[in-house]
Design a protein around this motif. Sequence first.
Motif, mmCIF file in Angstrom:
data_model
loop_
_atom_site.group_PDB
_atom_site.id
_atom_site.type_symbol
_atom_site.label_atom_id
_atom_site.label_comp_id
_atom_site.label_asym_id
_atom_site.label_seq_id
_atom_site.Cartn_x
_atom_site.Cartn_y
_atom_site.Cartn_z
ATOM 1 N N UNK A 1 -15.354 -44.150 -46.973
ATOM 2 C CA UNK A 1 -16.432 -43.361 -47.548
ATOM 3 C C UNK A 1 -17.193 -43.619 -48.590
ATOM 4 N N UNK A 2 -17.415 -45.099 -48.659
ATOM 5 C CA UNK A 2 -18.018 -45.700 -49.706
ATOM 6 C C UNK A 2 -19.411 -45.352 -49.594
ATOM 7 N N UNK A 3 -19.976 -44.787 -48.559
ATOM 8 C CA UNK A 3 -21.609 -44.790 -48.262
ATOM 9 C C UNK A 3 -22.301 -45.758 -47.559
ATOM 10 N N UNK A 4 -21.552 -46.770 -47.234
ATOM 11 C CA UNK A 4 -22.083 -48.040 -46.618
ATOM 12 C C UNK A 4 -21.790 -47.773 -45.016
ATOM 13 N N UNK B 1 -22.327 -38.685 -46.014
ATOM 14 C CA UNK B 1 -22.576 -37.094 -45.812
ATOM 15 C C UNK B 1 -23.979 -36.815 -45.672
ATOM 16 N N UNK B 2 -24.308 -35.902 -44.684
ATOM 17 C CA UNK B 2 -25.687 -35.524 -44.339
ATOM 18 C C UNK B 2 -26.550 -36.527 -43.407
ATOM 19 N N UNK B 3 -25.982 -37.724 -43.319
ATOM 20 C CA UNK B 3 -26.739 -38.778 -42.401
ATOM 21 C C UNK B 3 -26.238 -38.722 -41.215
ATOM 22 N N UNK B 4 -27.129 -38.670 -40.105
ATOM 23 C CA UNK B 4 -26.989 -38.489 -38.657
ATOM 24 C C UNK B 4 -26.540 -39.748 -37.971
ATOM 25 N N UNK C 1 -24.671 -36.403 -34.565
ATOM 26 C CA UNK C 1 -23.486 -35.899 -35.260
ATOM 27 C C UNK C 1 -23.887 -36.071 -36.790
ATOM 28 N N UNK C 2 -23.566 -34.766 -37.443
ATOM 29 C CA UNK C 2 -23.566 -34.953 -38.971
ATOM 30 C C UNK C 2 -22.359 -34.682 -39.659
ATOM 31 N N UNK C 3 -21.814 -35.520 -40.398
ATOM 32 C CA UNK C 3 -20.674 -35.304 -41.159
ATOM 33 C C UNK C 3 -20.976 -34.825 -42.528
ATOM 34 N N UNK C 4 -20.170 -33.801 -43.082
ATOM 35 C CA UNK C 4 -20.200 -33.338 -44.526
ATOM 36 C C UNK C 4 -19.500 -34.405 -45.462
ATOM 37 N N UNK D 1 -18.118 -31.155 -39.794
ATOM 38 C CA UNK D 1 -19.246 -31.758 -39.131
ATOM 39 C C UNK D 1 -19.945 -30.934 -38.011
ATOM 40 N N UNK D 2 -20.955 -31.346 -37.937
ATOM 41 C CA UNK D 2 -21.856 -30.500 -36.903
ATOM 42 C C UNK D 2 -22.290 -31.485 -35.681
ATOM 43 N N UNK D 3 -22.186 -31.147 -34.468
ATOM 44 C CA UNK D 3 -22.639 -31.945 -33.466
ATOM 45 C C UNK D 3 -23.680 -31.023 -32.670
#
Length: 148
Positions: A33-36, A86-89, A103-106, A119-121
Amino acid sequence: MSWKIAAAIAASLALSACSTTGPGAGDPAAQAFSGAARPAGPRVGAAIVEAMAGGLVGGAIGADLDSRDRRRALEAEYRALEYTPAGQGVAWGKPGSSRHGEVVAGSPYRVGSQDCRQYTHTIHVERRARTARGTACRNTDGSWTPLA
């Protein structure tokens, strides 16, 4: 201040940014979850994908997908949950092709001792888009289990 001192300070600061130690350096959840975001690269292991019990793509939105596309869609769900901010597809398939999706996860959150994410697919089949939303929690072995 001389240019030599300024250069030494600049070099010291640049090298300190390369450190691999610190809070979360050895913690897989912190790294996840570090953003990388990690590149799509190699396929996700079969056991990890199977643990997802079909994910969102196993429902009605994936009914028109063949087994190859379903596998790619499940891998995208895993990558979105495990590695992506979060928010990146995370896309799968070729945009504009007859079958592709994203797929986009929160943001991750804790439920007891587990990390979970909504998440949304969205799947595009023959120019028709279908979207499903769900939540999955991370298991200690690195797999994700969708919540019913």
